[in-house]
Write a protein that holds these residues in place. Structure first.
Motif, PDB file in Angstrom:
ATOM      1  N   VAL A  75       0.856  -1.188   0.000  1.00  0.00           N
ATOM      2  CA  VAL A  75       0.000   0.000   0.000  1.00  0.00           C
ATOM      3  C   VAL A  75       0.890   1.234   0.000  1.00  0.00           C
ATOM      4  CG1 VAL A  75      -1.800   1.262   1.254  1.00  0.00           C
ATOM      5  CG2 VAL A  75      -1.766  -1.252   1.315  1.00  0.00           C
ATOM      6  N   SER A  76       0.567   2.168  -0.888  1.00  0.00           N
ATOM      7  CA  SER A  76       1.243   3.470  -0.937  1.00  0.00           C
ATOM      8  C   SER A  76       0.201   4.548  -0.693  1.00  0.00           C
ATOM      9  CB  SER A  76       1.889   3.696  -2.305  1.00  0.00           C
ATOM     10  OG  SER A  76       2.829   2.693  -2.587  1.00  0.00           O
ATOM     11  N   VAL A  77       0.464   5.428   0.256  1.00  0.00           N
ATOM     12  CA  VAL A  77      -0.468   6.493   0.645  1.00  0.00           C
ATOM     13  C   VAL A  77       0.220   7.835   0.437  1.00  0.00           C
ATOM     14  CG1 VAL A  77      -1.785   7.502   2.555  1.00  0.00           C
ATOM     15  CG2 VAL A  77      -1.558   5.004   2.361  1.00  0.00           C
ATOM     16  N   LYS A  78      -0.438   8.738  -0.297  1.00  0.00           N
ATOM     17  CA  LYS A  78       0.138  10.058  -0.540  1.00  0.00           C
ATOM     18  C   LYS A  78      -0.370  11.047   0.502  1.00  0.00           C
ATOM     19  CE  LYS A  78       2.542  13.047  -2.893  1.00  0.00           C
ATOM     20  NZ  LYS A  78       2.832  13.214  -4.292  1.00  0.00           N
ATOM     21  N   ASP A  79       0.560  11.595   1.256  1.00  0.00           N
ATOM     22  CA  ASP A  79       0.291  12.651   2.230  1.00  0.00           C
ATOM     23  C   ASP A  79       1.573  13.472   2.293  1.00  0.00           C
ATOM     24  OD1 ASP A  79       0.069  14.244   4.570  1.00  0.00           O
ATOM     25  OD2 ASP A  79      -1.278  12.777   5.499  1.00  0.00           O
ATOM     26  N   SER A  80       1.609  14.560   1.537  1.00  0.00           N
ATOM     27  CA  SER A  80       2.847  15.320   1.348  1.00  0.00           C
ATOM     28  C   SER A  80       3.392  15.924   2.638  1.00  0.00           C
ATOM     29  CB  SER A  80       2.655  16.399   0.286  1.00  0.00           C
ATOM     30  OG  SER A  80       1.588  17.248   0.626  1.00  0.00           O
TER      31      SER A  80
ATOM     32  N   ALA B  45      12.670  -0.564   2.538  1.00  0.00           N
ATOM     33  CA  ALA B  45      13.072  -0.929   1.174  1.00  0.00           C
ATOM     34  C   ALA B  45      12.109  -0.359   0.140  1.00  0.00           C
ATOM     35  CB  ALA B  45      13.168  -2.444   1.040  1.00  0.00           C
ATOM     36  N   CYS B  46      10.873  -0.100   0.527  1.00  0.00           N
ATOM     37  CA  CYS B  46       9.899   0.455  -0.425  1.00  0.00           C
ATOM     38  C   CYS B  46      10.409   1.783  -0.984  1.00  0.00           C
ATOM     39  CB  CYS B  46       8.543   0.662   0.245  1.00  0.00           C
ATOM     40  SG  CYS B  46       7.734  -0.853   0.772  1.00  0.00           S
ATOM     41  N   PHE B  47      10.687   2.728  -0.117  1.00  0.00           N
ATOM     42  CA  PHE B  47      11.125   4.037  -0.595  1.00  0.00           C
ATOM     43  C   PHE B  47      12.481   3.945  -1.285  1.00  0.00           C
ATOM     44  CE2 PHE B  47      13.172   8.238  -0.049  1.00  0.00           C
ATOM     45  CZ  PHE B  47      12.349   8.940  -0.910  1.00  0.00           C
ATOM     46  N   ALA B  48      13.369   3.114  -0.765  1.00  0.00           N
ATOM     47  CA  ALA B  48      14.689   2.961  -1.380  1.00  0.00           C
ATOM     48  C   ALA B  48      14.565   2.545  -2.846  1.00  0.00           C
ATOM     49  CB  ALA B  48      15.518   1.940  -0.601  1.00  0.00           C
ATOM     50  N   CYS B  49      13.585   1.737  -3.154  1.00  0.00           N
ATOM     51  CA  CYS B  49      13.356   1.298  -4.536  1.00  0.00           C
ATOM     52  C   CYS B  49      12.644   2.385  -5.348  1.00  0.00           C
ATOM     53  CB  CYS B  49      12.537   0.008  -4.514  1.00  0.00           C
ATOM     54  SG  CYS B  49      12.560  -0.895  -6.053  1.00  0.00           S
TER      55      CYS B  49
ATOM     56  N   PHE C  36       7.433   8.903  -7.885  1.00  0.00           N
ATOM     57  CA  PHE C  36       7.794   7.695  -7.151  1.00  0.00           C
ATOM     58  C   PHE C  36       6.852   6.519  -7.420  1.00  0.00           C
ATOM     59  CE2 PHE C  36       9.213  11.405  -4.814  1.00  0.00           C
ATOM     60  CZ  PHE C  36      10.549  11.143  -4.579  1.00  0.00           C
ATOM     61  N   VAL C  37       6.089   6.563  -8.514  1.00  0.00           N
ATOM     62  CA  VAL C  37       5.114   5.527  -8.812  1.00  0.00           C
ATOM     63  C   VAL C  37       5.519   4.773 -10.071  1.00  0.00           C
ATOM     64  CG1 VAL C  37       2.695   5.075  -9.400  1.00  0.00           C
ATOM     65  CG2 VAL C  37       3.260   6.788  -7.665  1.00  0.00           C
ATOM     66  N   PHE C  38       5.679   3.460  -9.955  1.00  0.00           N
ATOM     67  CA  PHE C  38       6.073   2.616 -11.076  1.00  0.00           C
ATOM     68  C   PHE C  38       4.972   2.425 -12.097  1.00  0.00           C
ATOM     69  CE2 PHE C  38       9.279   1.330  -7.999  1.00  0.00           C
ATOM     70  CZ  PHE C  38      10.404   1.145  -8.792  1.00  0.00           C
ATOM     71  N   THR C  39       3.758   2.330 -11.647  1.00  0.00           N
ATOM     72  CA  THR C  39       2.638   1.927 -12.494  1.00  0.00           C
ATOM     73  C   THR C  39       2.131   3.053 -13.372  1.00  0.00           C
ATOM     74  OG1 THR C  39       1.965   0.364 -10.794  1.00  0.00           O
ATOM     75  CG2 THR C  39       0.308   0.950 -12.425  1.00  0.00           C
TER      76      THR C  39
END
Length: 177
Positions: free
Chosen positions: A120-125, A153-157, A170-173
């Motif tokens: 899960v990725s949540v955007k909250d600047s 590791a999520c952010f590192a990638c 920062f979004v691959f999709t």
């Protein structure tokens, strides 16, 4: 008799206190370490953004879903994503479908096998300013992976992608039409 009553009351207070702490810990157990991300309610009913297959170490197939804010941003090509965007990636081992292959008379059909994890990725600047505005969580069987190294590791990638393709937020999709 008063002494026994006082001891019983003291014991009951301790047991109640421990039970309350345990209940609070179970509630917190649904949040990922570091970012505090939870699996969103109803995420399995969200709209499909895309699908993907990962070979090599991951060896999985994935469905990427988004909440309404995410879907709107993907469709409009809006970057950076607005706060409130939530992207959920479900993954399964992919495997041959012997049943389908028997019909097609060739090994050509692959389907979802056992689930691996949910990310899960949540955007909250503001809350996640140090990680490009994104908070991350990884879940196995609907429970958060408790290893902070996994979540870090999520952010590192994702930061590697942003360096490669500035403006991807920062979004691959990408959105599949």
């Amino acid at each position: 008799m008063k002494r026994i009553g006082a001891c019983a009351l003291g014991l009951a207070t301790i047991v109640f206190g421990i039970s309350a702490v345990a209940a609070a810990q179970r509630k917190d157990d649904l949040r990922s370490p570091i970012y505090g991300v939870k699996l969103p309610k109803g995420y399995r009913d969200w709209k499909l953004i895309s699908v993907a297959q990962e070979n090599g170490k991951n060896n999985d197939i994935r469905a990427i879903l988004g909440n309404e804010i995410a879907v709107k941003a993907f469709r409009e090509g809006k970057r950076p994503f607005p706060d409130g965007t939530i992207i959920v990636r479900l993954a399964w081992r992919y495997q041959s479908s012997y049943r389908n292959d028997a019909v097609f008379l060739a090994p050509q059909s692959f389907v979802a096998g056992p689930p691996t994890n949910i990310q899960v990725s949540v955007k909250d600047s503001k809350r996640y300013a140090a990680t490009g505005g994104w908070g991350y969580g990884q879940f196995e069987g609907e429970l958060p992976n408790r290893d902070p190294a996994v979540v870090q590791a999520c952010f590192a990638c994702h930061v590697k992608l942003e360096k490669l393709e500035h403006g991807a937020d920062f979004v691959f999709t990408g959105y599949s039409q």
